[in-house]
Design a protein around this motif. Structure first.
Motif, PDB file in Angstrom:
ATOM      1  N   UNK A  60      59.360  24.389  43.590  1.00  6.43           N
ATOM      2  CA  UNK A  60      58.190  24.027  42.784  1.00  6.43           C
ATOM      3  C   UNK A  60      56.993  24.903  43.123  1.00  6.43           C
ATOM      4  N   UNK A  61      56.749  25.104  44.417  1.00  9.14           N
ATOM      5  CA  UNK A  61      55.625  25.948  44.834  1.00  9.14           C
ATOM      6  C   UNK A  61      55.820  27.380  44.353  1.00  9.14           C
ATOM      7  N   UNK A  62      57.052  27.880  44.433  1.00  8.79           N
ATOM      8  CA  UNK A  62      57.347  29.241  43.995  1.00  8.79           C
ATOM      9  C   UNK A  62      57.132  29.357  42.477  1.00  8.79           C
ATOM     10  N   UNK A  63      57.544  28.347  41.715  1.00  7.28           N
ATOM     11  CA  UNK A  63      57.355  28.369  40.259  1.00  7.28           C
ATOM     12  C   UNK A  63      55.870  28.367  39.912  1.00  7.28           C
ATOM     13  N   UNK A  64      55.076  27.582  40.629  1.00 11.38           N
ATOM     14  CA  UNK A  64      53.633  27.541  40.390  1.00 11.38           C
ATOM     15  C   UNK A  64      53.004  28.892  40.714  1.00 11.38           C
ATOM     16  N   UNK A  65      53.420  29.492  41.840  1.00 11.92           N
ATOM     17  CA  UNK A  65      52.902  30.812  42.212  1.00 11.92           C
ATOM     18  C   UNK A  65      53.270  31.861  41.167  1.00 11.92           C
ATOM     19  N   UNK A  66      54.526  31.826  40.685  1.00 11.27           N
ATOM     20  CA  UNK A  66      54.955  32.781  39.658  1.00 11.27           C
ATOM     21  C   UNK A  66      54.176  32.589  38.363  1.00 11.27           C
ATOM     22  N   UNK A  68      51.118  31.323  38.079  1.00  9.95           N
ATOM     23  CA  UNK A  68      49.753  31.809  38.310  1.00  9.95           C
ATOM     24  C   UNK A  68      49.702  33.332  38.301  1.00  9.95           C
ATOM     25  N   UNK A  69      50.721  33.976  38.870  1.00  8.18           N
ATOM     26  CA  UNK A  69      50.775  35.443  38.866  1.00  8.18           C
ATOM     27  C   UNK A  69      50.915  35.971  37.438  1.00  8.18           C
ATOM     28  N   UNK A  70      51.722  35.289  36.626  1.00  9.87           N
ATOM     29  CA  UNK A  70      51.905  35.695  35.226  1.00  9.87           C
ATOM     30  C   UNK A  70      50.600  35.541  34.447  1.00  9.87           C
ATOM     31  N   UNK A  71      49.870  34.460  34.709  1.00 10.36           N
ATOM     32  CA  UNK A  71      48.576  34.243  34.051  1.00 10.36           C
ATOM     33  C   UNK A  71      47.593  35.343  34.451  1.00 10.36           C
ATOM     34  N   UNK A  72      47.534  35.670  35.733  1.00 16.65           N
ATOM     35  CA  UNK A  72      46.627  36.727  36.187  1.00 16.65           C
ATOM     36  C   UNK A  72      46.997  38.074  35.578  1.00 16.65           C
ATOM     37  N   UNK A  73      48.289  38.330  35.440  1.00 19.30           N
ATOM     38  CA  UNK A  73      48.753  39.574  34.822  1.00 19.30           C
ATOM     39  C   UNK A  73      48.333  39.628  33.343  1.00 19.30           C
ATOM     40  N   UNK A  74      48.474  38.482  32.646  1.00 21.04           N
ATOM     41  CA  UNK A  74      48.039  38.432  31.241  1.00 21.04           C
ATOM     42  C   UNK A  74      46.538  38.641  31.130  1.00 21.04           C
ATOM     43  N   UNK A  75      45.781  38.032  32.034  1.00 15.64           N
ATOM     44  CA  UNK A  75      44.331  38.183  31.997  1.00 15.64           C
ATOM     45  C   UNK A  75      43.909  39.626  32.254  1.00 15.64           C
ATOM     46  N   UNK A  76      44.645  40.313  33.096  1.00 10.31           N
ATOM     47  CA  UNK A  76      44.280  41.675  33.455  1.00 10.31           C
ATOM     48  C   UNK A  76      44.731  42.693  32.403  1.00 10.31           C
ATOM     49  N   UNK A  77      45.949  42.550  31.902  1.00  8.43           N
ATOM     50  CA  UNK A  77      46.520  43.574  31.032  1.00  8.43           C
ATOM     51  C   UNK A  77      46.721  43.143  29.581  1.00  8.43           C
ATOM     52  N   UNK A  78      46.624  41.853  29.306  1.00  7.59           N
ATOM     53  CA  UNK A  78      46.901  41.368  27.958  1.00  7.59           C
ATOM     54  C   UNK A  78      45.765  41.623  26.990  1.00  7.59           C
ATOM     55  N   UNK A  79      46.106  41.513  25.723  1.00  7.78           N
ATOM     56  CA  UNK A  79      45.094  41.646  24.673  1.00  7.78           C
ATOM     57  C   UNK A  79      44.300  40.347  24.607  1.00  7.78           C
TER      58      UNK A  79
END
Length: 174
Positions: A60-66, A68-79
């Motif tokens: 569960x912790x790993x899924x939450x971390x993944x 959050x990482x995906x959200x940060x990646x979208x915020x940084x590189x997404x349109x």
């Protein structure tokens, strides 16, 4: 028929799992009254459950971390697409539910407000629409106030896959 059989087997394993867990707790509890052998047997039975709980918690912790990482990646590189929050239709359903709190000394009933708000958006994107649907468990009036204060938010969209997106509603958590 195959899916139904799988569900029945899964349900059967759940009951077996719970039965063994309760047996381990019972044996351990009996052992606490002075029989060390029963304590050891109880621990041996309960040890796999403890390991299983640890592994599930780690997953569960790993899924939450993944996530959050995906959200940060979208915020940084997404349109980034600005979404106007002022005129969003909110379908709400709110009710009071009675909850019973029972203890050894008292039996108390209290009311809990349940708020179920559905927001469905169709956001134009490159000649198509991104359909976004979410549920927010917040008082409808407070939700509308948050939207009126914030006025707009950002939808982050993956440049390669428009189905990977994130609507930034973190202001609702503050």
């Amino acid at each position: 028929m195959s899916i139904n059989f799988k569900e029945k087997v899964k349900g059967l394993f759940k009951y077996i799992f719970l039965g063994i867990l309760l047996l381990g707790i019972l044996i351990f509890r009996v052992g606490l009254d002075g029989n060390i052998m029963f304590v050891g047997i109880g621990i041996i039975i309960l040890l796999p459950f403890g390991i299983w709980l640890f592994i599930e918690n780690s997953k569960d912790k790993k899924a939450i971390e993944n996530n959050n990482a995906e959200i940060q990646k979208l915020k940084k590189y997404g349109e980034k697409i600005i979404v106007n929050l002022e005129n969003i239709p909110i379908k709400s359903n709110s009710w009071k539910e009675e909850v019973r709190h029972t203890s050894q000394y008292e039996d108390k009933v209290s009311s809990v407000n349940i708020n179920y708000n559905l927001i469905e958006l169709e956001i134009p994107y490159k000649g198509d629409f991104i359909h976004y649907s979410l549920h927010i468990g917040m008082d409808t009036t407070i939700l509308k106030m948050h939207f009126a204060i914030k006025r707009e938010t950002v939808l982050y969209i993956d440049l390669k896959d428009k189905n990977k997106n994130y609507l930034d509603l973190e202001f609702l958590e503050r």
